[in-house]
Scaffold this motif. Structure first.
Motif, short mmCIF file in Angstrom:
data_model
loop_
_atom_site.label_atom_id
_atom_site.label_comp_id
_atom_site.label_asym_id
_atom_site.label_seq_id
_atom_site.Cartn_x
_atom_site.Cartn_y
_atom_site.Cartn_z
N VAL A 69 8.11 -7.82 1.54
CA VAL A 69 7.46 -8.66 1.30
C VAL A 69 7.70 -10.54 0.72
N ASN A 70 6.90 -11.06 0.82
CA ASN A 70 7.27 -12.22 0.90
C ASN A 70 7.14 -12.52 -1.04
N PRO A 71 8.35 -12.60 -1.54
CA PRO A 71 8.09 -12.95 -2.34
C PRO A 71 7.67 -13.80 -3.51
N VAL A 72 8.11 -14.94 -2.81
CA VAL A 72 6.89 -16.14 -3.15
C VAL A 72 5.55 -16.19 -3.72
N LEU A 73 5.05 -15.24 -2.07
CA LEU A 73 3.55 -15.47 -2.88
C LEU A 73 2.96 -14.28 -3.29
N GLU A 74 4.09 -12.80 -3.29
CA GLU A 74 3.52 -11.20 -3.55
C GLU A 74 4.54 -10.29 -4.18
N GLU A 75 3.37 -9.55 -5.33
CA GLU A 75 4.48 -8.34 -6.24
C GLU A 75 4.47 -7.25 -5.52
N TYR A 76 4.89 -6.22 -5.97
CA TYR A 76 4.48 -4.28 -5.22
C TYR A 76 4.70 -3.79 -6.19
N VAL A 77 4.60 -2.53 -5.79
CA VAL A 77 4.68 -1.68 -6.89
C VAL A 77 5.19 -0.46 -5.79
N LEU A 78 5.96 0.48 -6.62
CA LEU A 78 6.16 1.38 -5.68
C LEU A 78 5.87 3.54 -6.60
N GLU A 79 6.03 4.16 -5.46
CA GLU A 79 5.68 5.09 -5.91
C GLU A 79 6.36 6.40 -4.88
N VAL A 80 7.34 6.89 -5.56
CA VAL A 80 8.35 7.84 -4.72
C VAL A 80 7.36 9.71 -4.67
N ARG A 81 7.83 9.75 -3.55
CA ARG A 81 6.99 11.66 -3.98
C ARG A 81 8.17 11.93 -2.63
N PRO A 82 8.26 13.71 -3.43
CA PRO A 82 8.92 14.20 -1.83
C PRO A 82 7.72 14.53 -1.62
N ARG A 83 7.95 15.01 0.32
CA ARG A 83 7.41 15.30 1.50
C ARG A 83 7.61 16.62 1.70
#
Length: 83
Positions: A69-83
């Protein structure tokens, strides 16, 4: 150790121009679709082995900050799941 799948959804920060989204929106308009706005982002899926969901999230947080992720331009969200 259990296996996890982490989805990392990346989008532009508010106020950052999105030429790809504007192009897609304009093309949809030309095709007759009434859309107000289109955002183009990216979805990364990371499969990994970790000691638990918190450790999986921490690992992908680190990946995001160091490379994905480019922190100057982008934001993000995470989702964790068992596989």
């Amino acid at each position: 150790m259990p296996d996890y799948r982490v989805e990392l959804r990346v989008h532009l920060r508010p106020g950052v121009l999105d030429p790809a989204g504007e192009a897609v929106g304009a093309s949809l308009g030309h095709l007759g679709f009434a859309v107000e706005r289109v955002e183009v982002g990216k979805l990364l899926t990371v499969d990994l082995t970790a000691d638990g969901p918190e450790a999986a999230e921490a690992a992908v947080q680190r990946m995001a900050k160091e490379l994905l992720v480019n922190p100057v331009l982008e934001e993000y969200v995470l989702e964790v799941r068992p596989r």
